[in-house]
Motif scaffolding. Sequence first.
Motif: not given
Length: 293
Positions: A275-285
């Motif tokens: 149930g793991i979704v891809p990393s939300n990299w825009p949010l991490a910025l």
Amino acid sequence: MKILLTGSSGQVGRCLVEKLNNTIGTEFIALNRNELDITDSISVDKIVTSFQPNVIINAAAHTAVDRAEEEVELSYAINRDGPENLAKAAARIGATILHISTDYVFAGDKDGEYVENDETVPQSVYGKSKLAGEIAVAEACHRHIIIRTAWVFSEHGGNFVKSMLRLAESRDALSIVADQFGGPTYAGDIADALLQISAAIVKEKNVEFGIYHYSGMPHVSWYDFANTIFIEAKEQDVLKKVMAINPITTAVYPTPAKRPVNSKLNSGKINIQFGIVPSNWPLALKNLKHYMG
């Protein structure tokens, strides 16, 4: 849950320590390379036998991709022999090993996203040593989860985001490779994924051991990634201006180690199983002030 973490001073390791410190019901030991040399099998056996972890998370690696072309023995010692030592120790006590690998195990010439059973044809010493580590871990311990990831960044250590922000302070323009594509991946999201998998294992859920891909979405080029970083930095007042960047080809910027042109990893399997979704990299910025310095 008892977790032994190696490589605690790296990007993923530091994020894991922060999260483990706030995880109720978890006992852990976090060791950096000065506290545990994973290439020393005797030291590995001693700590594993003493602590008796349910899960060993190996976040230690030799990740200096270009230096690895010359530091071949060191690369294989850290990326193959060390993980093998940890996996053998895990097998002896019935623990599970979670091991981090890389998109560099692929040639990078596929059209579309790489899935876990695609052919591995590493093009660099780093990639070859990491693939050797995958094989060693799988052979040494049945209870293994290997996470391949790509383009890792965080507030810690050295990475693309921090390099871009640092260079922007002293330059008026930058040239960024625009013909290599992948999924930027926030180290904090990798840490969350590893802890979620660890919890599933300790709760004895029906876990399928093996290889999983985990990286960020959407897929972009390095040029696109840099552009997003600079736009966010300007909006957050981290930089006073939007940096001028010029797209270039890989051929214009040669490096000692060959980079995969395509580093797009398909994260479907890890989503289905855990149930793991891809990393939300825009949010991490969205909080770039923490990346400065």
